[in-house]
Design a protein around this motif. Structure first.
Motif, PDB file in Angstrom:
ATOM      1  N   THR A   1      -1.265   1.241   5.795  1.00  0.00           N
ATOM      2  CA  THR A   1      -0.769   2.609   5.627  1.00  0.00           C
ATOM      3  C   THR A   1      -1.597   3.519   6.524  1.00  0.00           C
TER       4      THR A   1
ATOM      5  N   CYS B   1      -2.838   0.199  -3.887  1.00  0.00           N
ATOM      6  CA  CYS B   1      -2.462  -1.138  -3.421  1.00  0.00           C
ATOM      7  C   CYS B   1      -2.048  -1.945  -4.639  1.00  0.00           C
TER       8      CYS B   1
ATOM      9  N   GLU C   1       0.840  -1.196   0.000  1.00  0.00           N
ATOM     10  CA  GLU C   1       0.000   0.000   0.000  1.00  0.00           C
ATOM     11  C   GLU C   1       0.875   1.246   0.000  1.00  0.00           C
ATOM     12  N   SER C   2       0.305   2.319  -0.492  1.00  0.00           N
ATOM     13  CA  SER C   2       0.967   3.615  -0.449  1.00  0.00           C
ATOM     14  C   SER C   2      -0.101   4.702  -0.499  1.00  0.00           C
ATOM     15  N   GLY C   3       0.308   5.911  -0.135  1.00  0.00           N
ATOM     16  CA  GLY C   3      -0.579   7.059  -0.266  1.00  0.00           C
ATOM     17  C   GLY C   3      -1.146   7.602   1.023  1.00  0.00           C
TER      18      GLY C   3
END
Length: 123
Positions: A117, A22, A6-8
């Motif tokens: 995240t 994701c 995941e990121s953000g």
């Protein structure tokens, strides 16, 4: 093995927006459902939104009209666009995927989770 990254996540003021991503990787044959869950300290992990391969979407009542889930099946990636964020949205957000993977020459079902995240919304 199937991995989800995941990121953000981040810190945003109330009323602001964030977009989570994701990305799934590994010996994936197909992904049926991708979803986002969230968990706050001392609380259970709850479904936020999910999307099936055919495009059918499901949302928690608390995020309807504010969050939008989407996916790029070619990239095995899901997104969560979060608008009009409020402090109650503060939590760790986890990506989940269910599908088929290739293992030892045959297809097997997998259920995978990302590492999470953090999303924090200040008032």
């Amino acid at each position: 093995q199937v991995q989800l990254v995941e990121s953000g996540g981040g810190l945003v003021q109330a009323g602001g927006s964030l977009r989570l991503s994701c990305a799934a990787s590994g010996s994936i044959v197909s992904i049926n459902t991708m979803g986002w869950y969230r968990q706050s300290p001392g609380k259970q992990r709850d479904l936020v939104a999910s999307i099936q391969r055919g495009g059918n979407r499901n949302y928690a009542d608390s995020v309807k009209g504010r969050f939008t889930i989407s996916r790029d099946s070619a990239k095995n990636t899901a997104y969560l666009q979060m608008n009009s964020l409020n402090p109650d949205d503060t939590a760790t957000y986890y990506c989940n995927a269910v599908g088929l993977r290739r293992e030892f020459g045959r297809n097997e079902e997998f259920r995978a989770w990302g590492q999470g995240t953090q999303v924090a919304v200040s008032s």
